[in-house]
Design a protein around this motif. Structure first.
Motif, mmCIF file in Angstrom:
data_model
loop_
_atom_site.group_PDB
_atom_site.id
_atom_site.type_symbol
_atom_site.label_atom_id
_atom_site.label_comp_id
_atom_site.label_asym_id
_atom_site.label_seq_id
_atom_site.Cartn_x
_atom_site.Cartn_y
_atom_site.Cartn_z
ATOM 1 N N UNK A 22 -18.287 -2.891 41.148
ATOM 2 C CA UNK A 22 -17.990 -3.992 40.232
ATOM 3 C C UNK A 22 -18.656 -5.296 40.664
ATOM 4 N N UNK A 23 -18.527 -5.657 41.941
ATOM 5 C CA UNK A 23 -19.154 -6.888 42.414
ATOM 6 C C UNK A 23 -20.673 -6.765 42.400
ATOM 7 N N UNK A 24 -21.181 -5.566 42.686
ATOM 8 C CA UNK A 24 -22.623 -5.369 42.593
ATOM 9 C C UNK A 24 -23.123 -5.567 41.174
ATOM 10 N N UNK A 25 -22.409 -5.018 40.209
ATOM 11 C CA UNK A 25 -22.748 -5.202 38.793
ATOM 12 C C UNK A 25 -22.714 -6.689 38.444
ATOM 13 N N UNK A 26 -21.686 -7.387 38.914
ATOM 14 C CA UNK A 26 -21.544 -8.816 38.621
ATOM 15 C C UNK A 26 -22.712 -9.616 39.184
ATOM 16 N N UNK A 27 -23.068 -9.346 40.437
ATOM 17 C CA UNK A 27 -24.153 -10.098 41.072
ATOM 18 C C UNK A 27 -25.486 -9.834 40.373
ATOM 19 N N UNK B 293 -14.875 -2.568 27.108
ATOM 20 C CA UNK B 293 -16.236 -2.221 27.499
ATOM 21 C C UNK B 293 -16.257 -1.731 28.947
ATOM 22 N N UNK B 294 -17.310 -1.034 29.370
ATOM 23 C CA UNK B 294 -17.339 -0.462 30.724
ATOM 24 C C UNK B 294 -17.155 -1.492 31.832
ATOM 25 N N UNK B 295 -17.758 -2.673 31.679
ATOM 26 C CA UNK B 295 -17.637 -3.699 32.717
ATOM 27 C C UNK B 295 -16.188 -4.140 32.882
ATOM 28 N N UNK B 296 -15.487 -4.356 31.773
ATOM 29 C CA UNK B 296 -14.092 -4.789 31.833
ATOM 30 C C UNK B 296 -13.195 -3.692 32.395
ATOM 31 N N UNK B 297 -13.416 -2.445 31.982
ATOM 32 C CA UNK B 297 -12.598 -1.341 32.484
ATOM 33 C C UNK B 297 -12.794 -1.154 33.988
ATOM 34 N N UNK B 298 -14.039 -1.305 34.455
ATOM 35 C CA UNK B 298 -14.293 -1.212 35.895
ATOM 36 C C UNK B 298 -13.607 -2.364 36.624
ATOM 37 N N UNK B 299 -13.632 -3.553 36.016
ATOM 38 C CA UNK B 299 -12.942 -4.690 36.624
ATOM 39 C C UNK B 299 -11.445 -4.450 36.728
ATOM 40 N N UNK B 300 -10.858 -3.860 35.704
ATOM 41 C CA UNK B 300 -9.434 -3.566 35.739
ATOM 42 C C UNK B 300 -9.073 -2.557 36.815
ATOM 43 N N UNK B 301 -9.858 -1.503 36.939
ATOM 44 C CA UNK B 301 -9.595 -0.504 37.976
ATOM 45 C C UNK B 301 -9.764 -1.101 39.373
ATOM 46 N N UNK B 302 -10.709 -2.025 39.511
ATOM 47 C CA UNK B 302 -10.942 -2.660 40.809
ATOM 48 C C UNK B 302 -9.742 -3.502 41.225
ATOM 49 N N UNK B 303 -9.229 -4.345 40.317
ATOM 50 C CA UNK B 303 -8.068 -5.163 40.676
ATOM 51 C C UNK B 303 -6.826 -4.307 40.886
#
Length: 365
Positions: free
Chosen positions: A224-229, A172-182
């Motif tokens: 990513x952190x903005x989406x998380x918050x 999903x988009x959230x997970x893919x963004x998290x992967x690119x961030x790390x």
């Protein structure tokens, strides 16, 4: 003391330690083809983490073992849902470890180049997939719960949670963004570690590359952190996210000034803050239910630190073992960093090559 809460944070502490320590290992491996201009450069890069990479990697083994023992339902659901991704991570870590040991065993340039690329992919793939995996844990997974029998510490029935989604549900988009961030963050983390461990042109290239990679990290991390918050708001999550952002900006700025130790130290704080922000969403958001994982199946029961945990007796025994063993682990880790804190100089590696060539030079009459 609530042992369920204690072990939730112990597991978080172990994973944060793993991402801090193996994170810069991943970054060094990713940097190999970008700033290693010749074989000497690449040997220096590998030797920056050579004495400590295997010790750093043991943190994920300890974290996984504690996760299995303390929260078996959480462990089982994660591994069932993300089985393929975790298998790929394991395979990549094996390939990377083998490459460290066998790269120098060959006698040709092609041999070493093959292993250099195996180190790169063995570092980049886990850096990407770990971020995607943790993002999916924060987001939740579709699960069905089956009565397992027994009562938890709150007096509720215990359940087995079975993953009901597909592999593509994890993309999903959230997970893919998290992967690119790390991936970008660990790359930067490794680069500032290299600036602290090397000198000369190699250090300068790492410093310059960190400047450019840092811009990508800033964009991805803020998104990513903005989406998380926004999606999983809690005060601690916001505080940890802000800590990560402020620490990263500080790291990037002092890297520009050539303050290597500060740049690396603030990068460590960045990783701690980012992972803690993700982890705290489970405990503090979602209505304060102290989740292990949200159930995305409509009407399904969420997995909490109580209905997904082992017995109090098990947690109690583990607590004493952790209290006795962990100080020795931390002391040994600190000692290792102190012993191998010296900068690696290119001239020393060139001397070793020259000495080896003289040693193997054929005798003349």
């Amino acid at each position: 003391m609530d042992l369920n809460i204690l072990w939730f944070w112990i597991v978080g502490f172990l994973f944060i330690g793993y991402f801090v320590l193996d994170g810069f290992d991943f970054g060094v491996g990713i940097a190999l083809p970008f700033i290693g201009k010749d074989d000497t450069d690449r040997r220096i890069l590998i030797n920056t983490i050579g004495p400590i990479w295997d010790l750093n990697e043991t943190w994920v083994i300890v974290a996984g073992a504690c996760l299995f023992a303390a929260f078996p339902e959480w462990y089982g659901t994660i591994f069932a849902g993300a089985y393929l991704a975790l298998f790929v991570i394991l395979l990549a870590l094996i390939v990377r470890g083998v490459s460290f040991e066998y790269r120098h065993q060959g006698k040709g340039e092609q041999w070493t180049r093959w292993f250099d690329w195996m180190i790169f992919w063995g570092s980049a793939i886990p850096a990407l997939l770990w971020g995607a995996a943790f993002a999916n844990i924060v987001r939740g997974m579709p699960m069905e719960q089956l009565t397992a029998g027994g009562i938890d510490t709150t007096g509720e029935l215990l359940f087995n949670f079975n993953y009901t989604g597909t592999f593509f549900d994890l993309l999903n988009p959230y997970a893919l963004l998290g992967g690119l961030t790390t991936l970008a963050l660990f790359f930067y983390h490794g680069l500032v570690f290299i600036t602290r461990k090397t000198d000369g042109e190699l250090r300068d290239r790492a410093k310059q590359t960190a400047t450019y990679v840092g811009l990508a990290v800033a964009v991805l991390a803020i998104a990513f952190l903005g989406w998380t918050v926004v999606a999983y708001y809690s005060v601690p999550t916001l505080i940890f996210a802000l800590l990560a952002v402020v620490a990263f900006v500080g790291s990037w700025l002092v890297n520009l000034k050539g303050m290597d130790g500060w740049a690396f130290g603030l990068a460590v704080v960045t990783v701690i803050g980012a992972v803690a922000a993700l982890y705290s969403t489970l405990f503090f958001s979602h209505g304060g239910e102290h989740l292990l994982m949200k159930n995305l199946t409509e009407g399904g029961l969420d997995m909490t630190i109580y209905n997904g945990a082992a017995s109090d007796k098990t947690l109690g025994i583990m607590s004493w073992a952790f209290l006795v063993i962990m100080p020795f682990v931390l002391a040994y880790q600190a000692w290792s960093f102190w012993v191998f804190s010296k900068r690696l100089r290119r001239v020393d590696f060139e001397r070793k090559v020259d000495a080896a060539e003289v040693e193997h030079e054929p005798a003349t009459a």
